[in-house]
Enzyme design. Sequence first.
Site, short mmCIF file in Angstrom:
data_model
loop_
_atom_site.label_atom_id
_atom_site.label_comp_id
_atom_site.label_asym_id
_atom_site.label_seq_id
_atom_site.Cartn_x
_atom_site.Cartn_y
_atom_site.Cartn_z
N LYS A 83 -1.09 41.84 -19.15
CA LYS A 83 -2.17 41.64 -18.79
C LYS A 83 -3.53 41.09 -19.69
O LYS A 83 -3.48 41.82 -20.40
CB LYS A 83 -2.77 42.89 -17.85
CG LYS A 83 -1.87 43.31 -16.71
CD LYS A 83 -2.37 44.35 -15.57
CE LYS A 83 -2.52 45.48 -16.06
NZ LYS A 83 -2.92 46.56 -14.71
N ASP A 99 -7.74 41.32 -25.12
CA ASP A 99 -7.83 41.04 -23.53
C ASP A 99 -8.70 39.56 -23.30
O ASP A 99 -8.14 38.74 -22.75
CB ASP A 99 -8.52 41.94 -22.98
CG ASP A 99 -7.55 43.41 -22.13
OD1 ASP A 99 -6.43 43.14 -22.46
OD2 ASP A 99 -8.21 44.10 -21.54
N GLY A 137 -8.39 46.45 -28.31
CA GLY A 137 -8.05 46.07 -26.98
C GLY A 137 -8.69 45.30 -26.15
O GLY A 137 -8.44 44.04 -25.46
#
Length: 544
Positions: free
Chosen positions: A305, A272, A268
């Site tokens: 996001k 990101d 993750g």
Amino acid sequence: MTIKTIQKRSSEIALNAIREESSNMAPMLPSSVLEAWSSLAPEVRAALIATEISTVSTLGTTNTSVSSFTSSGASDDSGEKSSNTSEEEDTNGNNNLNVLVEECSESGTKTILRPLERAPENVFEISKTTSRETIAVQKTASSTVTTKTTIMTTSKGWRNVFTLPISYDVNMVPTGTLLDPTNMQLLDSTGVHPEGYNTRFAVIDEAVDAIYGDKIRAYFTELGIELSTIVIPGGEPDKRPAAVDTILDAMCAYKLRRREPFLAIGGGVVLDIAGMAACLYRRGVPFVRVPTTLLAIVDASVGVKNGVDYCCCVTDETYKNRVGSFYAPSSCLLDTSFITTQDMRNVSNGFGEILKLALVRSVDLFELLETHGRALVESRFAPSPTVPDGVAQRIIDLSIQIMLEELGPNLWEYELERCVDYGHTFSKLLEMVPGVDIMHGEAVNIDGFFCCLLSYLRGFISMDTVNRVFKCMQFLQLPTTSSHLTSQLAWQSCKDAVEHRHGAQRIPLITEIGDSVCVSDITPEELDRALELLSQFDHIKSGE
């Protein structure tokens, strides 16, 4: 004679008629009045004329009628702003010009939008009229004088309207086949290129590169593609703006094309960081997410996001995900075989986000975790006689579907009361404690159990439900408390929530397993009672 020429001449005739009428009226008005009228700004004169015409129409001295209807979706939830469309006559008397009218009761502004011919769906000429009233009261010994003043202002300009189309596929790849050269999904995801363009670019997680790096490069070599890579660490301390710069430097050196999708392969944190770089490079280039951890598969890969933690030079504090963007990937490729090379703690960490979804949305998912969670952690999602066929995939499918159902209608988070924020109120500050050894899913779970106790203290759930949730968390080998979860940190988290969620705590609490409600009135005293209750459980603690 062209249509534009006819329209131009018609406008000139109309203008000359107005001038002639004005010259005929001139002797009827004193020169001082005419001078005062001429000194007014054109917008003010237009507003006064519009008001006068409206008044005359109300008195019934004219025979003008206007057809209007409410535009769909034009009113907001508060009812303070409304929109209508109407037709106005052009210079030839044809009703063919759609005009949008917006009125905001809060600001007192009326906006008229007229579409421009070349871009009638996107560009509008606007004129705004704002009316504000002020009341002044002056008291003397013998009287009270109240003065009411109405100030009218007008302005004009243009409005550009554009709806950004968002569409991306979250693809389940047959287990263990993503890096098989006979499976073209990975290469196909990087787009269609001119013949002879045989290079691709990838950002790879350092831990993933150590295990799969050779296989990733061999896949592209087998297909006649030269893969250019940048390898970055994927730990939480590495989630900083400098990591984005590292990727941007590599993109510049590679000369990534504006429509060329690149690959982001990893956990993750790497996804990101790479998403943030994709958003910034050339103001936005496509990228493909390839998550390699359970947490990334069910969480980071699903939404839009991206971001990094930010250290503020003024406050000398680090803020989690404080700098970021909403930027969708071009696609996601999910191969659950990557999970089998994670250690048990990382697998448990991924279950922290899955259990969160079960608590706020799905009894079915919770029962699957209750029954099979321990065996899945121990087997690390590899085939095992202790886990029935299809259970592991069912848990992942349910988790992704629930997350998409919650995020899909609210991608830009205009609605701030979100059940998927469960476990994300107190966990943010827990993760930012200097030197703490706690993973994201672990922090979310500690937060989630603390919120269960808040629910119990409010009478939302019974102690039997609390114990059931606690037992499931232990099955999944997830921590349920931390020595850093203090009264001070808990209350500061509530204050940070008010800032992040725009003026209200909006903290999700479960009302039963599978359902939740957001509250905004948690007090320091309530937090202290929950902390006292928390201390009475026999916990698994985080690796701090």
